[in-house]
Design a protein around this motif. Sequence first.
Motif, PDB file in Angstrom:
ATOM      1  N   TRP A  21       0.840  -1.190   0.000  1.00 59.57           N
ATOM      2  CA  TRP A  21       0.000   0.000   0.000  1.00 59.57           C
ATOM      3  C   TRP A  21       0.883   1.250   0.000  1.00 59.57           C
ATOM      4  O   TRP A  21       1.906   1.292   0.697  1.00 59.57           O
ATOM      5  N   PRO A  22       0.511   2.279  -0.781  1.00 58.42           N
ATOM      6  CA  PRO A  22       1.345   3.484  -0.810  1.00 58.42           C
ATOM      7  C   PRO A  22       1.380   4.211   0.533  1.00 58.42           C
ATOM      8  O   PRO A  22       2.417   4.750   0.933  1.00 58.42           O
ATOM      9  N   GLU A  23       0.242   4.256   1.228  1.00 58.84           N
ATOM     10  CA  GLU A  23       0.225   4.917   2.526  1.00 58.84           C
ATOM     11  C   GLU A  23       0.695   3.956   3.616  1.00 58.84           C
ATOM     12  O   GLU A  23       0.548   2.748   3.510  1.00 58.84           O
ATOM     13  N   ARG A  24       1.271   4.533   4.656  1.00 58.35           N
ATOM     14  CA  ARG A  24       1.642   3.744   5.817  1.00 58.35           C
ATOM     15  C   ARG A  24       0.498   3.784   6.833  1.00 58.35           C
ATOM     16  O   ARG A  24      -0.438   4.565   6.695  1.00 58.35           O
ATOM     17  N   PHE A  25       0.584   2.934   7.832  1.00 59.30           N
ATOM     18  CA  PHE A  25      -0.417   2.916   8.886  1.00 59.30           C
ATOM     19  C   PHE A  25       0.235   3.419  10.170  1.00 59.30           C
ATOM     20  O   PHE A  25       1.351   3.017  10.509  1.00 59.30           O
TER      21      PHE A  25
END
Length: 409
Positions: free
Chosen positions: A185-189
Amino acid sequence: MADEDRRVLIVGGGPVGLLCAWLLGRQGIPVRLFDLNDAPQADPRAATTHPATLDLLADDGLADDMARVGLVAPIFQFWDRPSGQKMAEFDHAILKNDTAHPFVVQCEQFKTAKLLLERAQKLPNVDILFGHEVTGVSHGANRVTLDVQGPNGQQSHAGAYVIGADGGRSVVRKQADIPFDGFTWPERFIVLTTPFDFQASSGYSFRSYFADPDEWCNCFKVSADGPPGLWRTVYPASPDLSEEELMSDAAVQARMQKFFPSSRPYEIVHRNLYVTHQRVAEMFRKGRVLLAGDSAHINNPIGGMGLNGGIQDAANLAEKLSKVLLDAAPEALLDLYSRQRRVVATEFVQEQSIANKKRLEASDEETRRRNLGELREMAADPVRARQFLLRTSMIASQQRVAAMTLEEV
């Protein structure tokens, strides 16, 4: 028969590896487990344990012990953050005829590992070796050999099979040259943990999901070291910002206040930022190499399906491997394991976890209305609610597995 002709080598001392060790060891099979850490890791990771998984862990009171050190959570909710409205509430009690555990248990991963370790260490045929790093794996027609770096230097250990339960960066999987396809996923959590009581303040259940076109959130409670417990909040984080920008005290408070406005600053007891993947190994068995848990499949955490899938892998694999080693059952049973659990990973865990994320992050207003409307309608219809819960609780995936036979391999 020499011990090493039946011995199962396990790499990874988390819940999946320890469950394999305990289940195999109870059958009298020699087991040797290696973990590079000095002890089980107490980092706050996965906690949700679904009904289908609890059913598998009922023996020897394990599920009861998990409930004792965790939290029982029969209800989960979906909220619309912009309006502040609760859109849907689902109660696992509707599954009372489908499972012996019509609820979720919020038991942190390290607590489950501790309970399993205590059981495994009581078995004289199970060796648990912490502080031992597996650096090489070789497997032939009749045995598998591990190169292990430990306190006494480099040593070799031989066995009949090796189970790789050593996480997403699995040495076992890489050494066996098993592809691990998927995407990142491009975004991190970002995970922010606080003792603030969201149930008392806002009526949120122990598992609550917040849809928002800009920034969704998961909010769930764990027992931690005891009352009052802790609440973990999970958000997407922009890939364009540095870790320092995201994790500073000011940024953390701004994020919490934006989502959950409060007259006081939040006490933050833990913060973490991590990259999330959706990947599945091409096969869960290659000769005498077997994969289970994160070494075989990884996914985003929305819905809490990753660890559950791994525990279900372990129970399925231990049962089949015991039959091969003790009852001269055909090795094709291990191919059935690979097929069954890979189907679950692709058709259920990957599909459901991706759908969960898309449901929360939808930005188009029409799509948002449709998604939330469908949830509301399902929650109000007992038949549809049960079907939805059968899937989210992973009972449906276990039913799918049970329908697959050796003849299909």
